[in-house]
Motif scaffolding. Structure first.
Motif, PDB file in Angstrom:
ATOM      1  N   ARG A  23       0.854  -1.178   0.000  1.00 31.34           N
ATOM      2  CA  ARG A  23       0.000   0.000   0.000  1.00 31.34           C
ATOM      3  C   ARG A  23       0.895   1.235   0.000  1.00 31.34           C
ATOM      4  NH1 ARG A  23      -1.029   2.198   5.261  1.00 31.34           N
ATOM      5  NH2 ARG A  23      -3.068   2.930   4.580  1.00 31.34           N
ATOM      6  N   GLU A  24       0.526   2.218  -0.815  1.00 31.67           N
ATOM      7  CA  GLU A  24       1.321   3.438  -0.929  1.00 31.67           C
ATOM      8  C   GLU A  24       0.817   4.464   0.075  1.00 31.67           C
ATOM      9  OE1 GLU A  24       3.061   5.117  -4.857  1.00 31.67           O
ATOM     10  OE2 GLU A  24       1.229   6.274  -4.458  1.00 31.67           O
ATOM     11  N   VAL A  25       1.723   5.000   0.871  1.00 29.88           N
ATOM     12  CA  VAL A  25       1.374   6.022   1.857  1.00 29.88           C
ATOM     13  C   VAL A  25       2.297   7.224   1.659  1.00 29.88           C
ATOM     14  CG1 VAL A  25       0.544   4.336   3.540  1.00 29.88           C
ATOM     15  CG2 VAL A  25       2.925   5.042   3.594  1.00 29.88           C
ATOM     16  N   GLU A  26       1.804   8.385   2.082  1.00 29.92           N
ATOM     17  CA  GLU A  26       2.603   9.610   1.974  1.00 29.92           C
ATOM     18  C   GLU A  26       2.992  10.067   3.365  1.00 29.92           C
ATOM     19  OE1 GLU A  26       2.188  14.054   0.060  1.00 29.92           O
ATOM     20  OE2 GLU A  26       1.276  12.343  -0.975  1.00 29.92           O
ATOM     21  N   GLU A  27       4.279  10.323   3.538  1.00 27.16           N
ATOM     22  CA  GLU A  27       4.804  10.723   4.835  1.00 27.16           C
ATOM     23  C   GLU A  27       5.872  11.780   4.629  1.00 27.16           C
ATOM     24  OE1 GLU A  27       7.411   8.028   7.394  1.00 27.16           O
ATOM     25  OE2 GLU A  27       5.450   7.756   8.322  1.00 27.16           O
ATOM     26  N   ASP A  28       5.691  12.949   5.245  1.00 31.78           N
ATOM     27  CA  ASP A  28       6.636  14.056   5.076  1.00 31.78           C
ATOM     28  C   ASP A  28       6.823  14.402   3.600  1.00 31.78           C
ATOM     29  OD1 ASP A  28       7.027  14.119   7.835  1.00 31.78           O
ATOM     30  OD2 ASP A  28       8.622  12.614   7.724  1.00 31.78           O
ATOM     31  N   ASN A  29       5.699  14.444   2.877  1.00 36.03           N
ATOM     32  CA  ASN A  29       5.686  14.784   1.450  1.00 36.03           C
ATOM     33  C   ASN A  29       6.456  13.783   0.591  1.00 36.03           C
ATOM     34  OD1 ASN A  29       4.152  17.180   1.805  1.00 36.03           O
ATOM     35  ND2 ASN A  29       6.012  18.252   2.466  1.00 36.03           N
ATOM     36  N   LYS A  30       6.678  12.599   1.112  1.00 34.42           N
ATOM     37  CA  LYS A  30       7.341  11.549   0.351  1.00 34.42           C
ATOM     38  C   LYS A  30       6.463  10.301   0.341  1.00 34.42           C
ATOM     39  CE  LYS A  30      12.095  12.991   1.345  1.00 34.42           C
ATOM     40  NZ  LYS A  30      13.410  12.587   1.928  1.00 34.42           N
ATOM     41  N   LYS A  31       6.437   9.626  -0.793  1.00 33.15           N
ATOM     42  CA  LYS A  31       5.648   8.406  -0.896  1.00 33.15           C
ATOM     43  C   LYS A  31       6.533   7.202  -0.584  1.00 33.15           C
ATOM     44  CE  LYS A  31       2.273  10.105  -4.249  1.00 33.15           C
ATOM     45  NZ  LYS A  31       1.652   9.903  -5.584  1.00 33.15           N
ATOM     46  N   ARG A  32       5.966   6.261   0.155  1.00 35.71           N
ATOM     47  CA  ARG A  32       6.675   5.026   0.439  1.00 35.71           C
ATOM     48  C   ARG A  32       5.685   3.869   0.392  1.00 35.71           C
ATOM     49  NH1 ARG A  32       6.062   3.210   5.728  1.00 35.71           N
ATOM     50  NH2 ARG A  32       5.194   4.703   7.234  1.00 35.71           N
ATOM     51  N   GLU A  33       6.222   2.663   0.296  1.00 33.67           N
ATOM     52  CA  GLU A  33       5.369   1.486   0.173  1.00 33.67           C
ATOM     53  C   GLU A  33       5.442   0.638   1.435  1.00 33.67           C
ATOM     54  OE1 GLU A  33       4.943  -0.557  -3.586  1.00 33.67           O
ATOM     55  OE2 GLU A  33       6.363   0.829  -4.489  1.00 33.67           O
TER      56      GLU A  33
END
Length: 214
Positions: A23-33
Motif C-alpha cells: 500500500r502506498e502512503v505519503e509521509e513528510d511529502n514523500k511516498k513510500r510502500e
C-alpha cells in the motif's frame, strides 16, 4: 522473480519473491510502500529469518526490505528497478516445504485476515472484487445489505476513497487476475450510503427484500 533483502544490525538475509502486495502512503511529502503481503522462497533458514523479522517489524522502525532483480547465473542487470518496502503493523506467516532444499512461505498483514479498527484489506485472486466486497460487508458490518447493491456501493466507496486499490507486484506473471483493495469505511458512512440509495431510488426494495434486510 525478484530478490527480497533486508539488513538490520548484524542480520543480512536475501530470499526470492514472486509476489508482493503493498500500500502506498505519503509521509513528510514523500511516498513510500508498506508491505501487505509477500510470497517468498528459499532455503528454510532464510525464509524463517524473514518470518522472524516481519513478526517483529512493527517494533523495528529502521528496517526496510529492498526489492531488486534476481539475475540468472552469468547475467548482469542494472539496479535501476529496485525499490524499498517497509513493514507496518502485525503480520502472520505460514511456510511449506517444497523439497529437500527449498521452503515456500507467505507473510500477510492481519488486516487481510480480519477487520481491524483502521480497516480491512480485500484480496480477489480471481479478480471478482464485488463478490469479496459483499462477503466483507455481510460478515463485518451490521448495515442491512443485499448482494445486488454491491456495484452501487463499490462506486460510492471508490469515489469517496473509502476503498483504495493496493499495488500488485507480480514478478512471474502468474497472478494476472489478482486485485486487492483497502476498505476503511465505518458503520455510519455505510448506513448513509444505503439510506441515500434507497431514498433516491437507486436501490430498490420489494416487499420480500424489505423483510430480509430488517
Amino acid at each position: 522473480m525478484k530478490f527480497m533483502e533486508f539488513k538490520h544490525k548484524d542480520i543480512y538475509v536475501k530470499v526470492h519473491t514472486p509476489l508482493l502486495v503493498t500500500r502506498e502512503v505519503e509521509e513528510d511529502n514523500k511516498k513510500r510502500e508498506e508491505l501487505v503481503f509477500a510470497s517468498v522462497i528459499n532455503i528454510d533458514s532464510r525464509v524463517q529469518a524473514v518470518f522472524a523479522q516481519l513478526h517483529h517489524g512493527s517494533k523495528a522502525d529502521d528496517v526496510t526490505f529492498k526489492i531488486f532483480e534476481a539475475p540468472r547465473i552469468g547475467e548482469k542487470i542494472s539496479d535501476t528497478k529496485s525499490f524499498y518496502v517497509r513493514p507496518q503493523g502485525k503480520y502472520k506467516h505460514l511456510g511449506q516445504r517444497e523439497d529437500e532444499t527449498f521452503v515456500c512461505g507467505i507473510v500477510v498483514s492481519e488486516k487481510v485476515l480480519e477487520r481491524k479498527p483502521d480497516g480491512l484489506i480485500l484480496f480477489a485472486w480471481d479478480g471478482n472484487l464485488l463478490e469479496k466486497l459483499y462477503w466483507a460487508i455481510d460478515r463485518y458490518y451490521e448495515t442491512p445489505f443485499l448482494e445486488e447493491w454491491t456495484p452501487y456501493l463499490f462506486e460510492q466507496l471508490l469515489q469517496d476513497e473509502w476503498l483504495k486499490p493496493l499495488k500488485i507486484h507480480d514478478f512471474t506473471g502468474d497472478y494476472s487476475q489478482l486485485v486487492a483493495y483497502e476498505l476503511s469505511v465505518g458503520e455510519k458512512a455505510l448506513d448513509d450510503y444505503i439510506s441515500l440509495g434507497v431514498k433516491t431510488g437507486v436501490l430498490v426494495l420489494d416487499a420480500q427484500q424489505a423483510k430480509e434486510v430488517v
